[in-house]
Design an enzyme around this catalytic site. Structure first.
Site, PDB file in Angstrom:
ATOM      1  N   LYS A  13       0.845  -1.202   0.000  1.00 58.33           N
ATOM      2  CA  LYS A  13       0.000   0.000   0.000  1.00 58.33           C
ATOM      3  C   LYS A  13       0.877   1.248   0.000  1.00 58.33           C
ATOM      4  O   LYS A  13       0.617   2.208  -0.732  1.00 58.33           O
ATOM      5  CB  LYS A  13      -0.943  -0.015   1.214  1.00 58.33           C
ATOM      6  CG  LYS A  13      -2.065  -1.021   1.041  1.00 58.33           C
ATOM      7  CD  LYS A  13      -2.847  -1.290   2.307  1.00 58.33           C
ATOM      8  CE  LYS A  13      -3.804  -2.469   2.067  1.00 58.33           C
ATOM      9  NZ  LYS A  13      -4.544  -2.881   3.255  1.00 58.33           N
ATOM     10  N   GLN A  55      -4.775  -1.649   9.380  1.00 56.96           N
ATOM     11  CA  GLN A  55      -4.606  -2.961   8.748  1.00 56.96           C
ATOM     12  C   GLN A  55      -5.229  -4.049   9.623  1.00 56.96           C
ATOM     13  O   GLN A  55      -4.901  -4.164  10.802  1.00 56.96           O
ATOM     14  CB  GLN A  55      -3.110  -3.238   8.509  1.00 56.96           C
ATOM     15  CG  GLN A  55      -2.841  -4.517   7.764  1.00 56.96           C
ATOM     16  CD  GLN A  55      -3.411  -4.517   6.340  1.00 56.96           C
ATOM     17  OE1 GLN A  55      -3.255  -3.556   5.603  1.00 56.96           O
ATOM     18  NE2 GLN A  55      -4.094  -5.589   5.974  1.00 56.96           N
ATOM     19  N   ASP A  60     -11.216   2.590   3.732  1.00 54.01           N
ATOM     20  CA  ASP A  60     -11.495   1.152   3.568  1.00 54.01           C
ATOM     21  C   ASP A  60     -12.999   0.909   3.370  1.00 54.01           C
ATOM     22  O   ASP A  60     -13.406  -0.172   2.963  1.00 54.01           O
ATOM     23  CB  ASP A  60     -11.017   0.375   4.807  1.00 54.01           C
ATOM     24  CG  ASP A  60      -9.770  -0.440   4.523  1.00 54.01           C
ATOM     25  OD1 ASP A  60      -9.489  -0.700   3.339  1.00 54.01           O
ATOM     26  OD2 ASP A  60      -9.087  -0.830   5.504  1.00 54.01           O
TER      27      ASP A  60
END
Ligand code: NDP
Length: 284
Positions: A52, A96, A119
């Site tokens: 990422k 994460q 997200d």
């Protein structure tokens, strides 16, 4: 022979478009910033975070990262999130997953400001999707819509069957196909006559987490088959939920594993970060 839906190529194209846009934003004095939080040292999570950050660097997005030890308490993590929520220079916040067991994932997701929820997991983002309001969309299903559109697979008016009803893949996938005017059926582990239901699909999305489960018996000739699953087989090779060799001869279009859905997830995360910055600019 089925059309191979090339996620590597399509994700690269999206990243190029974003790079150009971010370049223009930078000229206007807008910096796009993603804050990435990693708790612990799970090897797979470390790889995802590294990928990422690399994508951010390529596109011109500033990434800041906070790497915390596995023993970090929930309160400590929530306080880091609060700091990023209040920091106007941060456009997107990504925690994460999975988190260590002593931390409640829902509480962490809910602590992220929905305006920075790149997200798309916050209940407000999920609700916005269902009632057709602006909000961030979970990256994997958003990427699948891009794969279909950019490969010329028509969604409107077609039978779409999504197998799997998880909050991050199946449910948002179904909602996005509905938003594109598909006729949508959602299947799960209690669905009766699964092969028969799947054979109704013009677009079949397979997201159950079972290697090579979907054979040609589940596929209508000419259907577009999207394989979300990722597994490593005994020879350490990647495969999906779809038995590619069996299905490819009957499908009209199909995503490979690797190189199909996988590369799209990061591309759409980048798109969500840029979208957060677009919204910030529109408020100036
Ligand atoms: P979950 O385990 O959260 O959900 C699986 C879903 O599949 C559940 O709804 C379950 O039904 C359903 N299911 C399981 N077995 C069957 C069966 N035999 N028949 C019908 N339905 C079944 O998985 P995720 O949605 O998180 O992920 C699915 C797959 O996609 C995994 O392989 C994962 O690794 C992969 N993935 C890939 C990503 C990418 O970037 N390419 C991103 C995210 C996930 P029920 O609800 O009834 O239990």
């Amino acid at each position: 022979m089925a059309l191979l839906i090339d996620g590597k190529q399509i994700s690269a194209q999206i990243k190029e478009e974003l790079k150009e846009e971010v370049g223009k934003m930078t000229e206007r004095g807008t910096t796009v910033t993603l804050a990435v939080i990693l708790v612990g040292e799970d090897p797979a999570s470390c790889v995802y975070v590294r990928n990422k950050k690399r994508a951010c660097e390529y596109i011109g997005i500033r990434s800041i990262s906070c790497e915390l030890p596995a023993k970090t308490t929930q309160e400590e993590l929530l306080s880091v999130i609060k700091g990023y929520n209040e920091d106007d220079s941060v456009d997107g916040i990504l925690v994460q997953l999975p988190l260590p067991e002593h931390i409640n994932e829902d509480a962490v997701i809910e602590a992220i400001d929905p305006k920075k929820d790149v997200d798309g997991f916050h209940p407000q983002s999920v609700g916005a999707l269902w009632i057709g309001k602006p909000g961030f969309v979970s990256c994997t299903p958003a990427g699948i819509i891009q794969l279909l559109k950019r490969s010329g697979v028509e969604i409107e008016g077609r039978e779409c069957v999504v197998v799997g009803r998880s909050n991050i893949v199946g449910k948002p996938m179904a909602q996005l196909l509905l938003r594109e005017n598909g006729t949508v059926t959602i299947c799960h582990s209690r669905t009766k006559n699964l092969p028969e239901v799947c054979r109704r699909a013009d677009i079949l999305v397979c997201a159950i987490g079972k290697p090579k489960f979907f054979t040609k018996d589940y596929v209508k000739p000419g259907a577009a088959v999207i394989d979300v699953g990722i597994h490593r087989n005994a020879e350490n090779k990647l495969c999906g939920d779809v038995d590619f060799a069996d299905v490819e001869p009957v499908a009209g279009a199909i995503t490979p594993v690797p190189g199909g859905v996988g590369p799209m997830t990061i591309a759409m995360l980048m798109e969500n970060c840029v979208e957060a910055a677009r919204r910030k600019e529109s408020l100036k």
